[in-house]
Motif scaffolding. Structure first.
Motif, PDB file in Angstrom:
ATOM      1  N   LEU A   1       1.217  -1.057  -0.460  1.00  0.00           N
ATOM      2  CA  LEU A   1       0.014   0.489  -0.293  1.00  0.00           C
ATOM      3  C   LEU A   1       1.037   1.196  -0.007  1.00  0.00           C
ATOM      4  N   PRO A   2       1.831   1.551   0.745  1.00  0.00           N
ATOM      5  CA  PRO A   2       2.476   2.657   0.374  1.00  0.00           C
ATOM      6  C   PRO A   2       3.502   3.237  -0.347  1.00  0.00           C
TER       7      PRO A   2
ATOM      8  N   ARG B   1       1.129  -0.241 -10.757  1.00  0.00           N
ATOM      9  CA  ARG B   1       1.017  -1.416 -11.684  1.00  0.00           C
ATOM     10  C   ARG B   1       0.254  -2.517 -11.795  1.00  0.00           C
ATOM     11  N   ALA B   2      -0.473  -2.793 -10.201  1.00  0.00           N
ATOM     12  CA  ALA B   2      -0.994  -3.836 -10.302  1.00  0.00           C
ATOM     13  C   ALA B   2      -2.063  -3.292 -10.363  1.00  0.00           C
ATOM     14  N   SER B   3      -2.690  -2.102  -9.850  1.00  0.00           N
ATOM     15  CA  SER B   3      -4.222  -1.733  -9.949  1.00  0.00           C
ATOM     16  C   SER B   3      -3.956  -1.884 -11.687  1.00  0.00           C
ATOM     17  N   LYS B   4      -3.309  -1.899 -12.742  1.00  0.00           N
ATOM     18  CA  LYS B   4      -3.197  -1.552 -14.470  1.00  0.00           C
ATOM     19  C   LYS B   4      -3.744  -3.214 -15.230  1.00  0.00           C
ATOM     20  N   ILE B   5      -2.925  -3.802 -13.756  1.00  0.00           N
ATOM     21  CA  ILE B   5      -2.835  -5.513 -14.397  1.00  0.00           C
ATOM     22  C   ILE B   5      -4.467  -6.041 -14.232  1.00  0.00           C
TER      23      ILE B   5
ATOM     24  N   LEU C   1      -9.888  -7.288 -15.191  1.00  0.00           N
ATOM     25  CA  LEU C   1     -11.146  -7.350 -15.501  1.00  0.00           C
ATOM     26  C   LEU C   1     -12.419  -7.045 -16.676  1.00  0.00           C
ATOM     27  N   LEU C   2     -11.690  -6.413 -17.395  1.00  0.00           N
ATOM     28  CA  LEU C   2     -11.726  -5.598 -18.539  1.00  0.00           C
ATOM     29  C   LEU C   2     -11.316  -7.278 -20.263  1.00  0.00           C
ATOM     30  N   PHE C   3     -10.492  -7.953 -19.698  1.00  0.00           N
ATOM     31  CA  PHE C   3     -10.824  -9.023 -20.020  1.00  0.00           C
ATOM     32  C   PHE C   3     -12.058 -10.438 -20.132  1.00  0.00           C
ATOM     33  N   SER C   4     -12.250 -10.485 -18.854  1.00  0.00           N
ATOM     34  CA  SER C   4     -13.310 -10.850 -18.214  1.00  0.00           C
ATOM     35  C   SER C   4     -14.605 -10.306 -18.553  1.00  0.00           C
TER      36      SER C   4
ATOM     37  N   ASP D   1      -4.040  -9.606 -24.352  1.00  0.00           N
ATOM     38  CA  ASP D   1      -2.552 -10.097 -24.395  1.00  0.00           C
ATOM     39  C   ASP D   1      -1.142  -9.153 -24.125  1.00  0.00           C
ATOM     40  N   GLU D   2      -1.287  -8.402 -24.956  1.00  0.00           N
ATOM     41  CA  GLU D   2       0.083  -7.335 -25.582  1.00  0.00           C
ATOM     42  C   GLU D   2      -0.279  -6.094 -23.554  1.00  0.00           C
ATOM     43  N   VAL D   3      -1.069  -5.701 -23.619  1.00  0.00           N
ATOM     44  CA  VAL D   3      -1.491  -4.707 -23.000  1.00  0.00           C
ATOM     45  C   VAL D   3      -1.402  -5.474 -21.164  1.00  0.00           C
ATOM     46  N   PHE D   4      -1.693  -6.836 -21.425  1.00  0.00           N
ATOM     47  CA  PHE D   4      -1.495  -7.789 -19.668  1.00  0.00           C
ATOM     48  C   PHE D   4       0.075  -7.500 -19.767  1.00  0.00           C
ATOM     49  N   SER D   5       1.133  -8.476 -20.856  1.00  0.00           N
ATOM     50  CA  SER D   5       1.308  -8.371 -20.161  1.00  0.00           C
ATOM     51  C   SER D   5       3.185  -7.047 -20.331  1.00  0.00           C
ATOM     52  N   ALA D   6       2.948  -6.448 -21.447  1.00  0.00           N
ATOM     53  CA  ALA D   6       3.277  -4.899 -20.862  1.00  0.00           C
ATOM     54  C   ALA D   6       2.915  -4.683 -19.226  1.00  0.00           C
ATOM     55  N   HIS D   7       2.529  -4.449 -18.716  1.00  0.00           N
ATOM     56  CA  HIS D   7       1.651  -4.068 -17.407  1.00  0.00           C
ATOM     57  C   HIS D   7       2.465  -5.235 -16.377  1.00  0.00           C
ATOM     58  N   LEU D   8       2.142  -6.027 -16.816  1.00  0.00           N
ATOM     59  CA  LEU D   8       3.731  -7.138 -15.751  1.00  0.00           C
ATOM     60  C   LEU D   8       4.892  -7.277 -15.593  1.00  0.00           C
ATOM     61  N   ALA D   9       5.226  -7.013 -16.967  1.00  0.00           N
ATOM     62  CA  ALA D   9       6.668  -6.255 -17.178  1.00  0.00           C
ATOM     63  C   ALA D   9       6.886  -5.162 -16.023  1.00  0.00           C
TER      64      ALA D   9
END
Length: 216
Positions: free
Chosen positions: A75-76, A83-87, A92-95, A169-177
């Motif tokens: 949290l701090p 980055r976790a929020s973006k993932i 959620l959008l994929f679901s 897949d591209e967006v998720f992989s970028a945020h995860l990286a």
């Protein structure tokens, strides 16, 4: 990713810290209720500082508990939380998109219709024709299942569906990286042991790191 991340927060952060706080609270309760304790033992336990004995001590332990929880849950750390929020938003959008896709295939309607017919057949009072009804039921179910399978295959082969999967897949992989690079930074590894633990939890088999390096 989401499953391992939630597992880390629940069982590697919240559970052990809560058990530690609970142990101290139980020790305090036992200490206060035990009126037969000798003065010498009482003084020794106070010097050891094994558990809180005043209201201020309890508040301090509770605040320390909340502080440890918040720190270990990231949290701090604004960068990691962002980055976790973006993932999670991407998930959620994929679901939501997959839910819409399943609605177009009408799989749910097929299950409901099959369940209704099975229930009607099971509680039917026409026992003499039960064998014929079972045969008709199975034939109709196989026909509907085949039609549903063909409809799903057609949807999977459309350019719109392929583009959606590729884009997610591209967006998720970028945020995860970005998340993993920040998590595995030298600063994070040296100053916060829980970040190292989280990194191992998310990439326990090396799949995440190998997939990230493969797309770079």
């Amino acid at each position: 990713f989401i499953q391992n991340f939630v597992y880390y927060m629940k069982f590697d952060v919240i559970e052990p810290n809560w058990r530690e706080l609970e142990r101290k609270l139980n020790a305090t309760k036992e200490y206060c209720s035990n009126n037969k304790k000798s003065k010498r033992d009482d003084d020794n336990m106070m010097l050891n500082g094994q558990f809180p004995r005043t209201v201020d001590d309890l508040l301090h332990e509770h605040n320390q508990f909340l502080l440890r929880i918040s720190n270990q849950c990231l949290l701090p750390n604004y960068d990691l939380i962002e980055r976790a929020s973006k993932i999670m938003t991407t998930c959620l959008l994929f679901s939501t998109q997959i839910k819409r896709f399943m609605e177009t295939t009408k799989v749910h309607e097929l299950h409901e219709k099959t369940r209704h017919e099975r229930s009607k057949l099971r509680y039917s009072g026409k026992k003499s024709k039960n064998g014929d009804q079972e045969t008709d039921f199975r034939a109709n179910r196989e026909e509907r299942t085949q039609q549903c399978s063909d409809r799903i295959l057609r949807e999977l082969c459309t350019e719109t569906y392929r583009h959606m999967i590729t884009r997610f897949d591209e967006v998720f992989s970028a945020h995860l990286a970005e998340f993993m690079k920040n998590l595995n930074s030298d600063f994070g590894q040296k100053s916060n042991a829980h970040l190292t633990n989280l990194s191992m939890q998310l990439d326990y088999n090396g799949f995440v790191s190998s997939s990230i390096h493969g797309k770079e």
